[in-house]
Enzyme design. Structure first.
Site, PDB file in Angstrom:
ATOM      1  N   CYS A  80      -2.965   1.967  -4.712  1.00 13.97           N
ATOM      2  CA  CYS A  80      -3.116   1.217  -5.966  1.00 13.97           C
ATOM      3  C   CYS A  80      -4.047   1.939  -6.950  1.00 13.97           C
ATOM      4  CB  CYS A  80      -3.598  -0.202  -5.666  1.00 13.97           C
ATOM      5  SG  CYS A  80      -3.363  -1.344  -7.050  1.00 13.97           S
ATOM      6  N   HIS A 168       0.444  -2.308  -2.113  1.00 10.26           N
ATOM      7  CA  HIS A 168      -0.567  -2.497  -1.066  1.00 10.26           C
ATOM      8  C   HIS A 168       0.115  -2.566   0.305  1.00 10.26           C
ATOM      9  CE1 HIS A 168      -4.205  -3.230  -3.491  1.00 10.26           C
ATOM     10  NE2 HIS A 168      -3.352  -3.679  -4.393  1.00 10.26           N
ATOM     11  N   GLU A 170      -1.286  -2.690   3.120  1.00 13.34           N
ATOM     12  CA  GLU A 170      -2.112  -3.409   4.086  1.00 13.34           C
ATOM     13  C   GLU A 170      -1.847  -4.911   4.146  1.00 13.34           C
ATOM     14  OE1 GLU A 170      -4.660  -3.110   0.278  1.00 13.34           O
ATOM     15  OE2 GLU A 170      -3.064  -2.013   1.295  1.00 13.34           O
TER      16      GLU A 170
END
Length: 510
Positions: A80, A168, A170
């Protein structure tokens, strides 16, 4: 020990990156972006991940991370904000989005030959959360993926193992996010995935023996998972030179003092129980403000603990159950000048105690602490125990705390928690408890008018306590628990259920 370095730019997701990497049995550490140069020559670092940020790359105070010591030497994954920062340095246009790109998207035109996308196919769902967009490649950037709205969703810098993604990986909503991180950590960085609970136990015990030598350690047990696992590790390392103290502050759950002492002694720990209820009740007398109550409980605990610790001769170390989120949150991403949250388990130590601190769990997240506890043979009832606030029932009794109110709330809480256990729902709830409200309501019992206390029940689901949603418990169960409380606890004639999420509400009421 090999590791992945995660550079923090202040994103709410940074801890989640670390947790995902840890799920792959690969050790990683989070450090502020401003400390990057300190680790540039660390041979243990096998790769670097640049996290996201609430900043725009165009902000005057935006993090300007120096990765010159890593780039081209070890693999880098920029996420990001990190991706936007490297793109801007490459001369690519990074513009403020006219509409903030937030939510689900799907990758197109994936370069499946790229090692980062091994096993990931076009159409996979990703999660976007950014205010800037990279609109075209420049310099040595090679586009690896796009979406219908984002032309540069992922890219690589040619000639080096530097990768960047604007989404993202994660977060849960990125379907193949863990696979992408696995590709980076295992395939690109060539980490072995050998950081397991068993290896942690072995290495930590060996390290503690070296660190502590023949010294004595005193540790305050709370009955919770963190202090219990810390105690077991220390006990394995130094045996009965560990002195555990468990203080009954009069604000524990019903029967908890006796049951916890029994469980700990069963584990072979050298433990002393201290009944200090009267001292805590005296300290709380007349206090209604939540912060005043917390301070009174904390300072009283320090006084009691100090007295008990001085009964043991030649103690040089204080053991604490500090865990990794406490360590991370104690350091601002902009450096040590701003403290987000101080981390300690005993509310601060008086200078006269003059002990060094040993924290066996300071590298672990909460779920990792539980896995280590299981490896050590900790009883399932302790491992699965709901988080319980340090001030105990003192902040679940709104207003002044008295022995009578504590006794009433203990009975209510016992019925509630036992009801969850009997229904097989205790382990599906992150945290549950009862709150004694500072209001009374009219009721009818046996054809007689009553004017008695109201209590609120709280149950939330969460993964780490940072955010939480209220649990949708079955109506039939809530009805049964409510009836049991009103029928069996004298002084209560009304039960309500809290359906507030965090945020905007907190888990505890005070």
């Amino acid at each position: 020990m090999s590791k992945i370095l995660i550079l923090d730019h202040g994103s709410q997701y940074t801890q989640l990156i670390a947790r995902r990497v840890r799920e792959l049995n690969v050790y990683c550490e989070i450090h502020p972006f401003s400390k990057a140069a300190m680790f540039a020559n660390d041979p243990a670092i096998k790769g670097v991940i640049l996290g996201g940020s609430p900043f725009s790359v165009h902000d005057a105070t935006a993090p300007n991370t120096d990765i010159s010591g890593f780039q081209g030497r070890v693999p880098v994954l920029a996420v990001c904000y990190g991706a936007q920062l490297l793109a801007k340095r490459a001369g690519a246009p990074v513009i403020r989005s006219t509409v903030r790109e937030y939510g689900r998207a799907h990758l197109d035109n994936i370069a499946v030959s790229a090692p980062l996308f091994d096993g990931i196919h076009a159409g996979t769902q990703v999660w976007m959360s950014h205010g800037d967009s990279i609109t075209a490649a420049a310099g040595n950037m090679e586009i690896m993926a796009s979406t219908h709205a984002v032309p540069v969703a992922a890219y690589r810098l040619k000639g080096e193992d530097t990768f960047a993604v604007q989404f993202h990986p994660e977060v849960y909503h990125t379907t193949d996010g863990l696979q992408l991180l696995r590709n980076f950590v295992m395939n690109v960085c060539r980490c072995k995935g050998d950081w397991t609970p068993a290896s942690f136990v072995d290495s930590t015990i060996a390290s503690l023996r070296t660190q502590l030598g023949n010294d004595k350690v005193v540790l305050a047990l709370s009955g919770g998972v963190d202090s219990s696992v810390a105690a077991l590790l220390l006990s394995k390392a130094i045996g009965d030179r560990l002195h555990c103290i468990f203080v009954d502050n009069g604000l524990l759950r019903k029967g908890e003092y006796e049951s916890v002492l029994h469980n700990y002694k069963h584990l072979g720990l050298n433990i002393t129980g201290v009944d200090a209820k009267a001292r805590f009740y005296d300290a709380l007398k007349g206090k209604e403000d939540p912060e005043e109550k917390r301070k009174a409980i904390g300072s009283t605990f320090i006084d009691v603990f100090d007295v008990e610790a001085h009964r043991i001769s030649d103690v040089k170390w204080l053991g604490q159950g500090t865990i990794y989120p406490d360590v991370i949150e104690s350091v601002s991403v902009h450096g040590p000048s701003v403290t987000i949250k101080s981390h300690h388990n005993v509310g601060g130590l008086p200078a006269r105690m003059k002990m060094q601190v040993v924290e066996p769990l300071r590298l672990l997240f909460k779920d990792e602490v539980r896995r280590v506890g299981k490896e050590l043979g900790l009883d399932a009832s302790l491992l699965g125990r709901h988080p319980f606030p340090g001030p105990g029932l003192g902040i679940r009794i709104l207003g002044e705390v008295t022995p009578e109110k504590v006794a009433l709330l203990q009975e209510v809480d016992h019925i509630y928690i036992q009801g969850l256990r009997d229904a097989g729902l205790y382990d599906q709830v992150w945290q549950a408890g009862a709150i004694l409200l500072p209001v009374r309501s009219v009721g009818v019992m046996g054809d007689e008018r009553t004017y008695e206390n109201a209590v609120a029940l709280r149950a939330v689901s969460s993964t780490d306590g940072m955010t939480a949603d209220w649990c949708h418990l079955p109506y039939e169960l809530l009805a049964r628990i409510s009836n049991d409380i009103i029928n069996r606890v004298k002084g209560v004639n009304r039960v309500v259920y809290d359906i507030s999420s965090k945020p905007p509400a907190t888990i505890e009421w005070e």
